[in-house]
Write a protein that holds these residues in place. Structure first.
Motif, PDB file in Angstrom:
ATOM      1  N   HIS A   1       0.870  -1.175   0.000  1.00 38.00           N
ATOM      2  CA  HIS A   1       0.000   0.000   0.000  1.00 38.00           C
ATOM      3  C   HIS A   1       0.909   1.228   0.000  1.00 38.00           C
ATOM      4  CE1 HIS A   1      -2.610   2.892   2.566  1.00 38.00           C
ATOM      5  NE2 HIS A   1      -2.857   3.087   1.289  1.00 38.00           N
ATOM      6  N   TYR A   2       0.728   2.091  -0.998  1.00 41.91           N
ATOM      7  CA  TYR A   2       1.497   3.330  -1.092  1.00 41.91           C
ATOM      8  C   TYR A   2       0.550   4.501  -0.830  1.00 41.91           C
ATOM      9  CZ  TYR A   2       4.419   0.398  -4.212  1.00 41.91           C
ATOM     10  OH  TYR A   2       5.158  -0.591  -4.776  1.00 41.91           O
ATOM     11  N   TYR A   3       1.071   5.526  -0.184  1.00 38.93           N
ATOM     12  CA  TYR A   3       0.253   6.696   0.083  1.00 38.93           C
ATOM     13  C   TYR A   3       1.022   7.939  -0.332  1.00 38.93           C
ATOM     14  CZ  TYR A   3      -2.964   9.808   2.463  1.00 38.93           C
ATOM     15  OH  TYR A   3      -3.882  10.778   2.734  1.00 38.93           O
TER      16      TYR A   3
ATOM     17  N   MET B   1      -2.685   4.104  -3.224  1.00 35.08           N
ATOM     18  CA  MET B   1      -2.448   3.066  -4.215  1.00 35.08           C
ATOM     19  C   MET B   1      -2.174   1.703  -3.587  1.00 35.08           C
ATOM     20  SD  MET B   1       0.521   3.293  -7.063  1.00 35.08           S
ATOM     21  CE  MET B   1       0.949   1.948  -8.115  1.00 35.08           C
ATOM     22  N   TYR B   2      -2.676   0.662  -4.256  1.00 37.07           N
ATOM     23  CA  TYR B   2      -2.408  -0.736  -3.907  1.00 37.07           C
ATOM     24  C   TYR B   2      -1.713  -1.372  -5.108  1.00 37.07           C
ATOM     25  CZ  TYR B   2      -3.320  -5.719  -3.276  1.00 37.07           C
ATOM     26  OH  TYR B   2      -3.185  -7.081  -3.167  1.00 37.07           O
TER      27      TYR B   2
ATOM     28  N   LEU C   1      -5.965   5.390  -6.674  1.00 35.55           N
ATOM     29  CA  LEU C   1      -6.960   6.442  -6.536  1.00 35.55           C
ATOM     30  C   LEU C   1      -6.212   7.759  -6.623  1.00 35.55           C
ATOM     31  CD1 LEU C   1      -9.860   7.315  -5.920  1.00 35.55           C
ATOM     32  CD2 LEU C   1      -9.350   7.012  -3.490  1.00 35.55           C
ATOM     33  N   MET C   2      -6.479   8.518  -7.689  1.00 33.15           N
ATOM     34  CA  MET C   2      -5.795   9.795  -7.919  1.00 33.15           C
ATOM     35  C   MET C   2      -6.785  10.939  -7.786  1.00 33.15           C
ATOM     36  SD  MET C   2      -2.528   9.462  -8.778  1.00 33.15           S
ATOM     37  CE  MET C   2      -2.166  10.939  -9.687  1.00 33.15           C
TER      38      MET C   2
ATOM     39  N   THR D   1     -11.079   5.505   0.786  1.00 34.09           N
ATOM     40  CA  THR D   1      -9.680   5.086   0.836  1.00 34.09           C
ATOM     41  C   THR D   1      -9.463   4.044  -0.253  1.00 34.09           C
ATOM     42  OG1 THR D   1     -10.040   3.200   2.304  1.00 34.09           O
ATOM     43  CG2 THR D   1      -9.691   5.370   3.352  1.00 34.09           C
ATOM     44  N   ILE D   2      -8.212   3.697  -0.518  1.00 36.29           N
ATOM     45  CA  ILE D   2      -7.928   2.669  -1.509  1.00 36.29           C
ATOM     46  C   ILE D   2      -8.521   1.336  -1.075  1.00 36.29           C
ATOM     47  CG2 ILE D   2      -5.668   1.966  -0.618  1.00 36.29           C
ATOM     48  CD1 ILE D   2      -6.700   2.280  -4.333  1.00 36.29           C
TER      49      ILE D   2
END
Length: 159
Positions: free
Chosen positions: A96-98, A105-106, A128-129, A139-140
């Motif tokens: 999981h990136y934030y 992002m996943y 999710l942009m 949230t993602i």
């Protein structure tokens, strides 16, 4: 190359169904990588657009190393631990990136033996942009539970 078989796209290392209600955009990439990108319509998520990317590449780094490098290059923070995800006969590494108010992002990244196109790694990401300044309404992890996204992820099989 990717072929269509029984309603799924099939490559030498992965198969998956097309995500329902997403637009397909073909994005050129360099360095021998190939990318399929699916984009949600506006207003699916308030304040954001969902992107699903499938990228095939010739990688010099392992999945974990590539994910760490990607996070650093894109100014994203890895949230939590890397986790294994088994789909089909293969196990990918997930993260999981934030990126603050602009990106959540996943990603799953899967290493495999080199194929005929000299590719040895595939990544599947759901991002999710922000489509304007502000915050997302989801949230993602809520995006991953949306029926069409969940069905797409459930259709993935790694070989």
């Amino acid at each position: 190359m990717v072929k269509v078989k029984n309603g799924k796209l099939v490559a030498s290392n992965i198969s998956f169904a097309l995500p329902e209600d997403f637009y397909l955009t073909l994005q050129p990439t360099g360095c021998g990588a190939h990318l399929l990108e699916f984009k949600s319509g506006k207003r699916v998520v308030k304040g954001g657009i969902i992107y699903i990317d499938i990228e095939f590449e010739n990688a010099e780094l392992t999945a974990k190393e590539a994910m760490e490098e990607f996070a650093g290059d894109c100014d994203l923070h890895i949230k939590g631990d890397f986790k294994p995800v088994t789909r089909g006969k293969g196990t990918a590494l997930s993260a999981h990136y934030y990126g603050g108010a602009y990106s959540d992002m996943y990603e799953e990244r899967y290493d495999f033996p080199r194929n005929k196109l000299n590719q040895n790694q595939v990544s599947v990401s759901v991002q999710l942009m922000a489509n304007r300044k502000g915050s997302f309404s989801k949230t993602i992890f809520e995006v991953l539970e949306m029926p069409n996204v969940k069905e797409f992820l459930g259709s993935i099989e790694y070989y």
